[in-house]
Design a protein around this motif. Structure first.
Motif: not given
Length: 281
Positions: A211-230
């Protein structure tokens, strides 16, 4: 009980018989009765009935003043007497009020008549009509031929031509200046950006998924107008946990379809993506 009560009452049941006998007696005494005399006799009969009714009322009043008048039929007569007396008093009061009103109206009429006589403005004067003669067509005066010297003077004098041209140029310059200032002010004004808060549920394939690797993969998505939170891990069942992550997106730049498409690209870790909550900011 009803018969005993009627025995004490003084009611003339066969009065019509005596009226007919009295009428026939007077007809025999006075001869044949005409239509007018019949009307007079009828009126006299009514007056006699009224007189008799008054006598009966007076007798009942005199009898009610004695002992035992408050009980039995005499009590009803006393109530009737009280009501008649109250009506007479009320009638007298109303007559007094009407007389006062009549006097006040007469005084007002007198005052109004005196005011109308004293003020000449209230007199109605008929408007005077004036005779209007038919309109005649007026011929314009004949123009005199201008002399050459006058033409030269008119051509030399230009009172408004140059001033109007200068005013037009100045108005155009001011209008362009104001339009330019408005455009600059509008460009400097910050525009309101529509944003949304999205809560995503990212589910793994099984309980062996990192699950840690899964969260890292999700947060690796960087788009203009996208901010990840908790984010947090929520148990689903059978030892399987899902990743619940918060993000804020600009509506014009990032959509939910784009987010799901980017997250599902990690096929080794992600089974599916669901939107748990969607709120406008």
């Amino acid at each position: 009980m009803a018969t005993n009560f009627l025995m004490h009452e003084k009611i003339w049941f066969d009065k019509f018989k005596y009226d007919d006998a009295e009428r026939r007696f007077y007809e025999q005494m006075n001869g044949p009765v005409t239509a007018g005399s019949r009307q007079e006799n009828g009126a006299s009969v009514i007056l006699r009935d009224i007189a008799r009714a008054r006598e009966n009322i007076q007798k009942s009043l005199a009898g009610s003043s004695g002992p035992g008048a408050s009980s039995g039929p005499g009590g009803d007569h006393s109530d009737l007497i009280v009501r008649i007396a109250s009506l007479e008093v009320e009638n007298q009061n109303l007559r007094g009020v009407v007389q006062d009103l009549q006097q006040a109206i007469s005084k007002l009429e007198v005052r109004l008549s005196t005011l109308e006589k004293s003020s000449p403005t209230h007199r109605a004067t008929a408007p005077q009509t004036q005779h209007v003669s038919p309109m005649r067509q007026v011929e314009p005066p004949a123009k005199k031929g201008a002399t050459p010297a006058e033409d030269d003077e008119d051509n030399d004098i230009d009172l408004f031509g140059s001033d109007e041209e200068e005013e037009d140029k100045e108005a155009a310059r001011l209008r362009e200046e104001r339009l330019r200032q408005y455009a600059e002010k509008k460009a400097k004004k910050p525009t309101l950006v529509a944003k949304s808060s999205i809560l995503l549920d990212v589910k793994p394939w099984d309980d062996e998924t990192d699950m840690a690797q899964l969260e890292t993969c999700v947060r690796s998505i960087q788009l203009d107008g996208l901010v990840w939170g908790a984010s947090k891990l929520v148990p689903v069942g059978y030892g399987i946990r899902k990743l619940q992550i918060q993000c804020v997106v600009e509506d014009d730049k990032v959509g939910t379809d784009l987010l799901e498409e980017e997250i599902t690209k990690f096929e080794e870790h992600v089974q599916s993506v669901d939107i748990a909550a969607f709120n406008k900011i």
